[in-house]
Design an enzyme around this catalytic site. Sequence first.
Site, PDB file in Angstrom:
ATOM      1  N   GLU A 163       0.778  -0.477   0.084  1.00 28.12           N
ATOM      2  CA  GLU A 163       0.199   0.110   0.147  1.00 28.12           C
ATOM      3  C   GLU A 163       1.058   1.725  -0.149  1.00 28.12           C
ATOM      4  O   GLU A 163       2.435   0.959   0.821  1.00 28.12           O
ATOM      5  CB  GLU A 163      -0.721  -0.145   1.172  1.00 28.12           C
ATOM      6  N   LYS A 288      -3.697  -0.058  13.957  1.00 32.93           N
ATOM      7  CA  LYS A 288      -4.580   1.017  13.434  1.00 32.93           C
ATOM      8  C   LYS A 288      -6.163   0.705  13.926  1.00 32.93           C
ATOM      9  O   LYS A 288      -6.756  -0.317  13.347  1.00 32.93           O
ATOM     10  CB  LYS A 288      -4.373   1.299  11.740  1.00 32.93           C
ATOM     11  N   GLU A 292     -10.052   4.755   9.719  1.00 30.16           N
ATOM     12  CA  GLU A 292     -10.396   4.388   7.318  1.00 30.16           C
ATOM     13  C   GLU A 292     -10.554   2.815   7.917  1.00 30.16           C
ATOM     14  O   GLU A 292     -10.502   2.085   6.852  1.00 30.16           O
ATOM     15  CB  GLU A 292      -9.418   4.426   6.784  1.00 30.16           C
ATOM     16  N   ARG A 325      -1.998   3.225  16.744  1.00 31.64           N
ATOM     17  CA  ARG A 325      -1.747   5.124  16.438  1.00 31.64           C
ATOM     18  C   ARG A 325      -2.933   6.142  16.391  1.00 31.64           C
ATOM     19  O   ARG A 325      -3.613   5.062  16.685  1.00 31.64           O
ATOM     20  CB  ARG A 325      -1.775   4.019  14.210  1.00 31.64           C
ATOM     21  N   ASP A 371      -2.077  14.520   7.160  1.00 36.16           N
ATOM     22  CA  ASP A 371      -1.811  12.554   6.637  1.00 36.16           C
ATOM     23  C   ASP A 371      -0.694  13.359   5.899  1.00 36.16           C
ATOM     24  O   ASP A 371      -0.054  13.017   4.093  1.00 36.16           O
ATOM     25  CB  ASP A 371      -2.624  12.598   5.857  1.00 36.16           C
ATOM     26  N   GLU A 399       3.816   9.081  -0.623  1.00 32.77           N
ATOM     27  CA  GLU A 399       2.628   9.289  -0.785  1.00 32.77           C
ATOM     28  C   GLU A 399       1.856  10.624  -1.329  1.00 32.77           C
ATOM     29  O   GLU A 399       2.000  10.557  -2.419  1.00 32.77           O
ATOM     30  CB  GLU A 399       1.893   8.824   0.517  1.00 32.77           C
TER      31      GLU A 399
HETATM   32  C1  GCV Z   1      -2.165   2.377   5.498  1.00 36.97           C
HETATM   33  C2  GCV Z   1      -3.781   7.152   4.547  1.00 36.97           C
HETATM   34  C3  GCV Z   1      -2.765   6.319   3.026  1.00 36.97           C
HETATM   35  C4  GCV Z   1      -3.195   5.047   3.840  1.00 36.97           C
HETATM   36  C5  GCV Z   1      -2.912   4.563   4.968  1.00 36.97           C
HETATM   37  C6  GCV Z   1      -3.097   5.949   6.002  1.00 36.97           C
HETATM   38  C7  GCV Z   1      -2.132   5.245   7.541  1.00 36.97           C
HETATM   39  O1  GCV Z   1      -5.067   7.508   4.334  1.00 36.97           O
HETATM   40  O2  GCV Z   1      -3.283   6.880   2.172  1.00 36.97           O
HETATM   41  O3  GCV Z   1      -3.142   4.292   2.278  1.00 36.97           O
HETATM   42  O4  GCV Z   1      -3.209   3.437   5.266  1.00 36.97           O
HETATM   43  O5  GCV Z   1      -2.585   6.906   5.914  1.00 36.97           O
HETATM   44  O6  GCV Z   1      -1.479   6.171   8.006  1.00 36.97           O
HETATM   45  O7  GCV Z   1      -3.287   5.146   8.099  1.00 36.97           O
END
Ligand code: GCV
Length: 682
Positions: A163, A288, A292, A325, A371, A399
Amino acid sequence: MTASAPVSVPVPVLPPGVDPAWLPPAVFRPLGTRRVQVSGSGPLVETVYGEVVHACDRFGGTAVRGTAAAPGVPYDVVLAVGEDGGPDPLGSEGFALERSGGVTRVTGGGPAGLLYGLFHLVRLGEAAFRGGRPREAHRPALALRMLDHWDNVAVHPVMGQVERGYAGGSLFWRDGLARSAPGELARVRWYGRLLAACGVNAVAVNNVNVHRTEARLLTDRVGEVAALADALRPYGIRTHLAVSFAAPVTLGGLPTADPAHGAVADWWAETTARVYAAVPDFGGYVVKADSEGQPGPFAYGRSHADGANLLAGALAPYGGTVHWRAFVYDHRQDWRDRSTDRARAACDHFAPLDGEFAPNAVLQVKHGPLDFQTREPVSPVIGAMPRTRLAVEIQATQEYTGQQRHVCWLGPMWSEVLRFRPGGEEGPGVGDLARGGGLVAVSNAGDDPFWTGHPLAQANLYAVGRLGWRPDADPRAVLREWIEMAFVPGAGADPERLRDGLHAVLDGSWRTYEKYTAPLGAGFMVQPGHHYGPSVDGYEYSRWGTYHFADRDGVGVDRSRATGTGFAGQYAKPWAEVYESAATCPDELLLFFHHVPYAHVLRSGDTVIQHIYDTHFDGVAEAEEARRVWAGLAGLVDPARHARAAERYEEQVRCAREWRDHINTYFFRKSGVPDARGRRIH
Ligand code: GCV
């Protein structure tokens, strides 16, 4: 070479075609031409000995193991374990270095300290073996220097194998299984070697978004984790695992994952016991939760301290740690609602829990409140939880900073974060506040032959360990070290031109990237989903809480206490006051904290709109110039590395122009204000 004992831990073989990054054989020449004694016991000492033997085999020196061996041999280098009688204890990862009477001595406070001392010698090169050198003690400022891999075991239909990965597939997983074939594990060991050479001591091997297959690494597939841990251990790296909070339900078959249920705690205790049976030095869990879409304690009406402490309890008997987290926010927001502010969320959720976390629970906080944008203020959580162990999370994987197609050296950004003082000049810096938890970076490495996609992105990986070791280090000095190791040995006759060229393309590359992308702390002007390239309104009318609120009169988010979301008030003084007013807010964060008219005059003297136009033209010019400088380094750089970066510079310049034209055109059309310098805006 002669060796008096068998080599217990041979140096792994670099698979063919893989770039040696900052450990090309030539960096071992100064050590490998000398007579070197290695003493002390423990597996990491055998690793050190293996490195010395390898270097001496190649360059003609002599490696001797143990103190008793070959009395009277005039060693040039003595590497030993044990406190050296200096004023302060070295600690298990510290080491002392001194040189007198023609002998360079490295004393590791423990075996790990000796390993770091060895790589310090390698960094110093010939300078370690010349003249005299009074005793210097080196100790890591942060006990934990960790890389989190967002690697999926199985290829995810949307996110792929890694990812937010821009360096090929995972180093650890392929086709749903651990890469446990001998050649593949050699690469994992090489990765551990690279990490040890910059000071990293922990790796989490799977994605924090824990999908079904990945979840099982905790239970029936823990053997695969053990194989990876075995490969990383010889370089002092402890293995950690991301786990799902719902595991007692999804894997254990329990009706609940509620932290208050005894059966849930029992399940975690039994499961954790099995993990430690497979990986005795297992580092702990990364979680986490309620983020999300990941499950978490909110489902049971429990707090995040309840959740973290549940896992901490299971890990405590073995000395493990849970990294919990703080990335918790509402990802189903209504863009019309201007009172909800994603930037506030972590502090709102976690600051009230200060003091409630178990001693082996670490709250892992992203360095900024949103982020990993190109520019964010430091997260207010870091200054708001003095009774909690905090780890600061940074993102080496690029990213939002060019996805390893653009050069973006992040050392200066991370250094600014780590040196920031949340309580003002007299108070501790972020680097001090992270002592209890550490520095954690989302890894940018994969199975790409250059490790990081863009060969120059290796510098970011290197900096994670070095800044974790010394958060107050000058990022330019870190970059210089990396250049000396990774590039200068192959530079031939003109290392000075190479050094200058590399500094020219890297030193200011973060600011260059910032110039041609989102201005003045506005974020998320990226294409939705993959986050590469410009889309000014890509996230403007979405559910993610990521808005800039540009209209015909102005742009930016009012996060003041007086008229906005109140986010500025989450900081202590002096920052709460500095950020509260557009007159005192630093220019580079203006649009993060304030909604201002286009004619607003910055502290620099420029209007906001003119700043937008100017920086976007300048940023593209700087990217073009970097491409030109890089082209001029052909012949001084390994041809494969040069070609890969040259190809990526083409894309960087193309994309930078795209950014410039999107952003300038968008704001010209919104504001109707022409460029004072009359340049073409589409
Ligand atoms: C692993 C952002 C990224 C996600 C990531 C998330 C996180 O939203 O786009 O891909 O997920 O951060 O840190 O958990």
